[in-house]
Design an enzyme around this catalytic site. Structure first.
Site, PDB file in Angstrom:
ATOM      1  N   CYS A 162       0.859  -1.140   0.018  1.00 42.64           N
ATOM      2  CA  CYS A 162      -0.157   0.040   0.202  1.00 42.64           C
ATOM      3  C   CYS A 162       0.930   1.228   0.037  1.00 42.64           C
ATOM      4  CB  CYS A 162      -0.960  -0.136   0.983  1.00 42.64           C
ATOM      5  SG  CYS A 162      -1.990  -1.369   1.237  1.00 42.64           S
ATOM      6  N   HIS A 302      -2.095   8.046   6.350  1.00 43.83           N
ATOM      7  CA  HIS A 302      -2.353   6.764   5.687  1.00 43.83           C
ATOM      8  C   HIS A 302      -3.908   6.375   6.336  1.00 43.83           C
ATOM      9  CE1 HIS A 302      -1.623   2.991   3.647  1.00 43.83           C
ATOM     10  NE2 HIS A 302      -1.517   2.261   5.034  1.00 43.83           N
ATOM     11  N   GLU A 313       0.210   4.945  13.561  1.00 42.02           N
ATOM     12  CA  GLU A 313       0.370   6.399  12.849  1.00 42.02           C
ATOM     13  C   GLU A 313       0.151   7.469  14.029  1.00 42.02           C
ATOM     14  OE1 GLU A 313      -0.367   8.408   8.640  1.00 42.02           O
ATOM     15  OE2 GLU A 313      -2.174   6.907   9.232  1.00 42.02           O
ATOM     16  N   LYS A 334      -9.353   8.057   3.114  1.00 39.36           N
ATOM     17  CA  LYS A 334      -9.914   6.510   2.719  1.00 39.36           C
ATOM     18  C   LYS A 334     -11.323   6.424   3.475  1.00 39.36           C
ATOM     19  CE  LYS A 334      -5.288   4.058   2.621  1.00 39.36           C
ATOM     20  NZ  LYS A 334      -4.569   5.459   2.987  1.00 39.36           N
ATOM     21  N   HIS A 339      -9.927   1.882   0.758  1.00 35.44           N
ATOM     22  CA  HIS A 339      -8.468   2.072   0.562  1.00 35.44           C
ATOM     23  C   HIS A 339      -8.054   1.648  -0.796  1.00 35.44           C
ATOM     24  CE1 HIS A 339      -4.370   1.281   1.150  1.00 35.44           C
ATOM     25  NE2 HIS A 339      -4.534   0.423   2.431  1.00 35.44           N
ATOM     26  N   PHE A 398       2.081  -3.292   3.839  1.00 35.89           N
ATOM     27  CA  PHE A 398       2.264  -4.537   4.699  1.00 35.89           C
ATOM     28  C   PHE A 398       3.887  -4.790   4.518  1.00 35.89           C
ATOM     29  CE2 PHE A 398      -2.084  -6.958   4.222  1.00 35.89           C
ATOM     30  CZ  PHE A 398      -2.309  -6.362   5.208  1.00 35.89           C
TER      31      PHE A 398
END
Length: 414
Positions: A162, A302, A313, A334, A339, A398
């Protein structure tokens, strides 16, 4: 030789909230979510049955029907957004050897892979399409864009889950800074709303299961967040050296000044619980831009709406920004788009650039009960007018791969 300054002169998007810059901006500032029930396949047997799909996307608006049959959906989205960006930049003539392409995708042509695997099982190896491999491979979106515009310069594809398109844009920025190109068409694309990818993410329990209330399922930083909502889309930008853009009289949206990247070196899918890698990427981006933490006005986070990710985060932002973390506006688009996986970084950078142009911060929708541990100003539910000169945009993937970009207002341009 001094590094070139890098500016943004063109942008294009295809997203669940809208296609084209105007529709996209209206979508991410509407206070609404594009999440609905899955229609691209029968999801009734899955624990998650919701997604953010692109409504009524017709690839034949951007390519002829023969090419549509020979391209995966992730390539079709890339061509649509890339064409918008290239046209928006209005580059009439350029040295093809000084123009390149850098694309990010997390998964690539999974739809084609599954389709041709079914053909193999049902009809045998001789019936597998000769276009199978070039339709599926992840680098083919960048190759197709280069062929479309005759761009002979640097061409590469980044795969960092991502963070892919965040890294792609940052690497394209470096390519121009290091005088390897004058122009780079860069961004990300993803189209994996498919049974196999849903099965995998459901098995991980990574996605929201708020199936009876889709529009309220993507809820970053909220107490009720229970996972991300998968989306699809593409976002592309035209980057140019400032010297080249000035020579040709280009319209400049903003200047890209900072890029930081790092690894958590912690876990295959979970972020470092204290956000160590995320903080390092943000610090490196600030250093690259020669900025202090207090210089940032807004962070496009994010913010996936996973319990561990949003907390990590938030902790990373606090670590990097100190007391200024509580003065910053932080939001996750998002919550509106879902996402977009490998395309998320580029699409969210475009939202960040538009926030500077409009002097408006997109909201985090569905933020009804902020998590006690997520206690920053997440701009809940409605857009906010504010003076915005510098924006940081985060993209984390990831494997703990992190990318942070900083974009700044370019003085004197509309």
């Amino acid at each position: 030789m001094e590094p070139e300054r890098v500016v943004v002169t063109g942008m294009g998007v295809v997203t669940p909230v809208g296609t084209g810059l105007d529709a996209f901006w209206q979508g991410v500032t509407s206070g609404k979510s594009a999440v609905g029930r899955v229609t691209l396949f029968d999801a009734s047997a899955f624990s998650t049955r919701i997604a953010a799909e692109i409504p009524d996307f017709d690839p034949s608006e951007y390519m002829d029907r023969k090419d549509v049959r020979r391209t995966d959906r992730f390539v079709q989205l890339a061509i649509a957004a890339g064409q918008q960006a290239w046209n928006d930049a209005d580059i009439a003539e350029a040295d093809a050897e000084r123009c390149g392409v850098l694309v990010g995708t997390g998964i690539g042509g999974m739809g084609t892979l599954i389709q041709q695997h079914d053909v193999l099982l049902a009809r045998g190896p001789e019936r597998v399409s000769p276009f199978f491999i070039p339709m599926m491979i992840g680098n083919i979106a960048g190759a197709q864009l280069a062929m479309r515009y005759g761009l002979l310069g640097p061409n590469a594809t980044v795969v960092t889950a991502c963070a892919s398109s965040g890294n792609a844009v940052g690497d394209a920025m470096r390519t121009i800074q290091w005088h390897e190109a004058d122009v780079m068409l860069t961004g990300g694309t993803e189209a994996v709303i498919l049974p196999i990818s849903f099965a995998g993410f459901c098995a991980m329990k990574a996605m929201s299961t708020r199936n009876d209330d889709p529009e309220r399922a993507s809820r970053p930083f909220d107490c009720g967040r229970d996972g991300f909502v998968m989306g699809e889309g593409a976002g592309f930008l035209v980057l140019e050296s400032l010297s080249y853009a000035r020579r040709r009289g280009a319209r400049i949206y903003a200047e890209l000044t900072g890029y930081g990247r790092s690894a958590d070196a912690y876990h295959m899918v979970e972020p470092h619980p204290e956000g160590v890698g995320a903080a390092l990427a943000m610090r490196r981006a600030l250093h690259d831009a020669a900025l202090q933490p207090d210089d940032i006005d807004y962070i496009n986070a994010h913010g996936t709406a996973t319990p561990k990710g949003d907390l990590a985060e938030t902790l990373a932002i606090k670590e990097v920004f100190g007391a200024h973390a509580y003065d910053l506006a932080v939001s996750s688009t998002k919550s509106s788009t879902g996402h977009l996986l490998g395309a998320a970084g580029a699409v969210e950078l475009i939202a960040s650039i538009l926030s500077i142009g409009h002097q408006v911060i997109p909201p985090t929708v569905n933020l009804e009960r902020p998590s006690p541990d997520c206690d920053l100003d997440y701009v809940p539910n409605w857009p906010r007018s504010a003076p915005i000169r510098r924006v940081m945009s985060n993209a984390f993937g990831f494997g703990g791969q992190n990318a942070t970009l900083i974009v700044e207002e370019f003085p004197g341009d509309v």
